[in-house]
Design a protein around this motif. Structure first.
Motif, mmCIF file in Angstrom:
data_model
loop_
_atom_site.group_PDB
_atom_site.id
_atom_site.type_symbol
_atom_site.label_atom_id
_atom_site.label_comp_id
_atom_site.label_asym_id
_atom_site.label_seq_id
_atom_site.Cartn_x
_atom_site.Cartn_y
_atom_site.Cartn_z
ATOM 1 N N LYS A 172 0.835 -1.199 0.000
ATOM 2 C CA LYS A 172 0.000 0.000 0.000
ATOM 3 C C LYS A 172 0.871 1.251 0.000
ATOM 4 O O LYS A 172 1.841 1.351 0.745
ATOM 5 N N GLU A 222 -1.831 1.781 -7.265
ATOM 6 C CA GLU A 222 -1.014 1.322 -6.149
ATOM 7 C C GLU A 222 -1.030 -0.209 -6.099
ATOM 8 O O GLU A 222 -1.976 -0.851 -6.571
ATOM 9 N N ASN A 226 -1.950 -2.470 -4.122
ATOM 10 C CA ASN A 226 -2.742 -2.661 -2.907
ATOM 11 C C ASN A 226 -3.915 -3.601 -3.165
ATOM 12 O O ASN A 226 -3.943 -4.326 -4.156
ATOM 13 N N ARG A 229 3.223 2.870 -5.963
ATOM 14 C CA ARG A 229 2.624 2.726 -7.280
ATOM 15 C C ARG A 229 3.338 1.623 -8.073
ATOM 16 O O ARG A 229 4.512 1.326 -7.827
#
Length: 252
Positions: free
Chosen positions: A94, A133, A135, A97
């Motif tokens: 997280k 990102e 994530n 990028r």
């Protein structure tokens, strides 16, 4: 390139007895080869890959990389020596990028076009990921392909892939095969080690190692080993995931 001498790995089972996962494995992986390790589920394949990468430490034996004893070296130290590892289930980062992760892997500045080239190589439309990102918004398949892109950018001396087909859709899997074929054709003094059951991955191997019950059951060239694994699987339409059976043959 990589040498394992009598490597073993034990864990403490629920009954407080030691369970041996890897049993005195001796292996030599030469440079310039694409080697696939296959075998029945629970045979120790992923554990062996983690021992090579430094994620797990052997309870017996020694590991050597380019002549240097790496048995006691950490995963970070092994990475610096040139061992790259792609997880079966990649981790998420997280706040980082996708292009930044690729730049970190490459260890040098990369232009957006360079980063996009690695993403395109694994079947991702670069413009859709340039601002994403790493994530929870990414699927498992997307993460897997991004992780493979980081290995392409890093260009390690030894690339270890643990079941790279996991979570990959059919179209992307074919693209992945193309990536591995290109890597195999351009590896020169580096090597690729893949843990896989997939016949299409076995088909591009220079050498196949069958791991069973924590031991090397047999090894040899693709032409020597693959026919012993096919058997019943060759007669089942659409069967791509091979499970070796007792006494030869295979099942999906």
């Amino acid at each position: 390139m990589l040498k394992l001498e009598n490597v073993s790995f034990q864990v403490l089972a629920d009954d407080d007895k030691e369970k041996e996962i890897i049993r005195g494995v001796n292996l030599h992986l030469p440079a310039g080869k694409l080697v696939v390790i296959t075998g029945p589920n629970g045979g120790g394949k992923s554990t062996l890959a983690k021992l090579i990468a430094g994620i797990e430490s052997p309870t017996g034996g020694r590991l050597f990389f380019r002549g240097e004893d790496i048995t006691e070296k950490s995963i970070t130290e092994r990475a610096r020596l040139g061992i790259g590892y792609a997880f079966q289930h990649p981790v998420r980062f997280k706040g980082i990028r996708v292009p930044d992760l690729i730049r970190i892997a490459a260890g040098k500045p990369l232009s957006p076009a360079d980063a996009c080239e690695y993403l395109s190589a694994v079947g991702l439309c670069a413009r859709d990921y340039i601002d994403r990102e790493v994530n929870a918004s990414l699927s498992g398949g997307e993460l897997k392909r991004i992780e493979i892109a980081t290995l392409l950018a890093r260009k390690p001396a030894l690339s270890v892939f643990d079941e790279p087909e996991a979570g990959i859709d059919l179209w992307s899997f074919q693209n992945l095969i193309t990536v591995f074929q290109h890597m195999r054709d351009t590896i020169e003094d580096s090597s690729i080690l893949i843990i896989s059951h997939q016949e299409r991955i076995l088909n591009i191997a220079d050498e196949i190692i069958v791991l069973k019950d924590g031991r090397v059951d047999r090894r040899g060239s693709r032409d020597e080993i693959l026919p012993t694994l096919l058997g019943t699987a060759a007669a089942i339409p659409g069967c791509g995931r091979i499970q070796p059976m007792e006494g030869g043959g295979a099942q999906c």
